[in-house]
Enzyme design. Structure first.
Site, PDB file in Angstrom:
ATOM      1  N   SER A   1      -9.939  -0.500   7.011  1.00 20.81           N
ATOM      2  CA  SER A   1      -9.356  -0.392   5.675  1.00 20.81           C
ATOM      3  C   SER A   1      -8.671  -1.623   5.120  1.00 20.81           C
ATOM      4  O   SER A   1      -8.335  -1.637   3.940  1.00 20.81           O
ATOM      5  CB  SER A   1      -8.363   0.760   5.631  1.00 20.81           C
ATOM      6  OG  SER A   1      -9.057   1.958   5.455  1.00 20.81           O
TER       7      SER A   1
ATOM      8  N   LYS B   1       0.851  -1.197   0.000  1.00 28.37           N
ATOM      9  CA  LYS B   1       0.000   0.000   0.000  1.00 28.37           C
ATOM     10  C   LYS B   1       0.882   1.239   0.000  1.00 28.37           C
ATOM     11  O   LYS B   1       1.912   1.283   0.697  1.00 28.37           O
ATOM     12  CB  LYS B   1      -0.899  -0.040   1.239  1.00 28.37           C
ATOM     13  CG  LYS B   1      -1.956   1.046   1.291  1.00 28.37           C
ATOM     14  CD  LYS B   1      -2.857   0.864   2.514  1.00 28.37           C
ATOM     15  CE  LYS B   1      -3.934   1.929   2.609  1.00 28.37           C
ATOM     16  NZ  LYS B   1      -4.797   1.762   3.795  1.00 28.37           N
TER      17      LYS B   1
ATOM     18  N   SER C   1      -9.737   1.872   2.837  1.00 25.79           N
ATOM     19  CA  SER C   1      -8.840   2.580   1.952  1.00 25.79           C
ATOM     20  C   SER C   1      -7.815   1.702   1.237  1.00 25.79           C
ATOM     21  O   SER C   1      -7.236   2.140   0.250  1.00 25.79           O
ATOM     22  CB  SER C   1      -8.104   3.646   2.759  1.00 25.79           C
ATOM     23  OG  SER C   1      -7.256   3.051   3.729  1.00 25.79           O
TER      24      SER C   1
END
Ligand code: GLN
Length: 484
Positions: free
Chosen positions: A170, A71, A146
């Site tokens: 997330s 990420k 996210s």
């Protein structure tokens, strides 16, 4: 079948038997990304040559030869780390986060930068400052957020596994929407050194994988104490992989009634109830429990998370790194303009909200009250874990929605986190895994349904073991999106 569709555990056998090499696996996932990622938007970038070079140097270990998407808010030395924000355009990480050091020590290869909501603020990946990501099961829909890019690349076989971060859901929510497995470790299990902070009392790094077994392998590799992160506890790392097999007969699984309220989509409710039946047939005992402060979690989360974000994001001012406005004529203007130009709408909204709840006159009414309620929410879990070994809940009350559908209604978007934020507030661990499929009312394509297993602090072995037994008894995790 392409190598990219394999799990870490399967590839380990092929690599050890010298039937494949790390390079073949890197090529397999990146060829898939080259072919289709312009439609999915799971990656912000990747670097094939760097991956080859890292693979050549990787030490022996459980992840040797395995490429793992990262990420875009976890620092990997020499890779961009822009948090999907314009304010960090061209920022290159000068060091490895501890989770990456640990990943490398286990032989893993950090591969590519996974798309996300800007600074991890969002539930749909639509807040990415670079581009939205799409759900591989239905490209018109969001992959969740996210860590939407991390989930999308795993589901679309553009990575063998990924690292994400979870502040209020997330990792678990995008895993549920994309049909993969996502684990939010207990607070203090995985070092946050080198993770760009959103809300420091809530953030954790964790794995997104194709199976529970892979989540156990990856969690084992990245966990452990760290002198660079004083919130990372000095607890020994158990053999998560080794503890999967033991019987789950007699384990008590709680169904908290507050997680099965009216707002939940009936298809999701019945999938999770069917999963409870499945657990019963595997020998677990289902117990009804009550967590009376669940309703407060969303409000408490959005006060605490934004308060902490407003402090954490103060460092992005155009002085040391990132975007610096060319328009400014003095220092105050440089701060103001760099931030106005660099941050996206949702990030600004949250900085304002966080500053407001901390401001004198409102601090007691909002922030302090939220902290008191946080204690009660944590107490709910302490009480529940005195009665049961783990809790079973839905991950999200609704299936993934269409891109753009909720863009103008932040409150509707925040409701996507209703079942996930309390785990972060309480510091406990949570595992999201597939438990069915449904066709949303406004759609023609099937999308995955996820369920959540919540465990006491540092009881990752318990939820992984339960999840693994469920997964062995079902075949949801073997289904693949038809990307054509
Ligand atoms: N969707 C939640 C938020 O927007 C959770 C985000 C996260 O876990 N990083 O804050």
């Amino acid at each position: 079948m392409s190598l990219a569709t394999h799990t870490i555990a399967e590839l380990r056998r092929l690599l050890d038997a010298k039937e494949v090499e790390a390079k073949d696996i890197i090529d397999s996932v990146l060829d898939a990304a080259e072919k289709q990622d312009d439609r999915i938007g799971g990656y912000l970038s990747w670097d094939r040559e760097k991956a080859y070079a890292d693979a050549a140097q990787a030490p022996e270990g459980p992840l040797q030869g395995i490429p793992i998407a990262i990420k875009d808010l976890i620092n990997v030395k020499g890779h961009p780390c822009g948090c999907a924000s314009k304010i960090l355009t061209n920022y290159v990480a000068p060091y490895d986060a501890t989770s990456i050091v640990n990943l490398r020590e286990a032989g893993g290869i950090p591969l590519g930068r996974a798309n996300m909501d800007e600074f991890a603020m969002g539930s749909s990946n639509e807040n990415s400052g670079i581009k939205p990501a799409h759900n591989p099961w239905d490209l018109e829909r969001i992959p969740g957020g996210s860590s939407g890019g991390s989930a999308a690349v795993v589901a679309a076989n553009e990575a063998i596994a990924a690292l994400g971060s979870d502040t209020g859901g997330s990792i678990r929510q995008p895993a549920a929407f994309c049909g993969c497995v996502g684990l939010k470790p207990s607070y203090g299990r995985v070092s946050r050194f080198g993770l760009t902070a959103y809300a420091s009392s809530l953030d954790q790094i964790g794995p997104l994988t194709k199976t529970v077994e892979d989540a156990a392998i990856l969690l084992g590799a990245i966990s452990g104490s760290d002198p660079n992160d004083s919130t990372c506890l000095d607890e020994s790392v158990p053999d998560y992989r080794g503890s999967l097999e033991g019987s789950i007969a007699g384990k008590k699984l709680g169904l908290p009634k507050e997680y099965f309220t009216e707002g939940i989509d009936p298809a999701i409710r019945s999938a999770v109830e069917a999963a409870a039946k499945q657990f019963e047939s595997l020998g677990a005992e289902i117990v009804d429990v009550s967590m009376p402060h669940t309703e407060q979690a969303m409000g408490v989360y959005y006060i605490i998370a934004t308060a902490e974000a407003s402090a954490n994001l103060a460092r992005f001012d155009g002085v040391r790194y990132g975007h610096r406005s060319p328009e400014a004529s003095n220092l105050a203007e440089q701060y103001a303009k760099s931030r106005a130009e660099g941050f996206g709408h949702e990030v600004k909204l949250r900085i304002l909200l966080g500053t407001y709840v901390l401001s004198s006159g409102y601090y007691d009414a909002y922030y302090l009250r939220a902290q008191k309620l946080r204690t009660l929410i944590r107490q709910d879990f302490t009480n529940a874990f005195e009665q049961v070994d783990a809790l079973l809940t839905p991950v999200s009350p609704a299936p993934p929605f269409k891109i753009g559908e909720k863009a103008s209604d932040p409150l509707a978007m925040y409701l996507a986190d209703i079942y996930t934020t309390s785990a972060n507030l309480a510091g406990i661990c949570g595992l999201s895994l597939p438990c069915g499929f449904m066709t949303p009312k406004d759609g023609a394509r099937e999308v995955p349904i996820g369920m959540q297993l919540l465990g006491a602090p540092f009881a990752e072995s318990t939820i992984l073991q339960l999840g693994h037994h469920y997964e062995q008894a079902t075949d949801w995790h073997t289904k693949q999106p038809a990307l054509g």
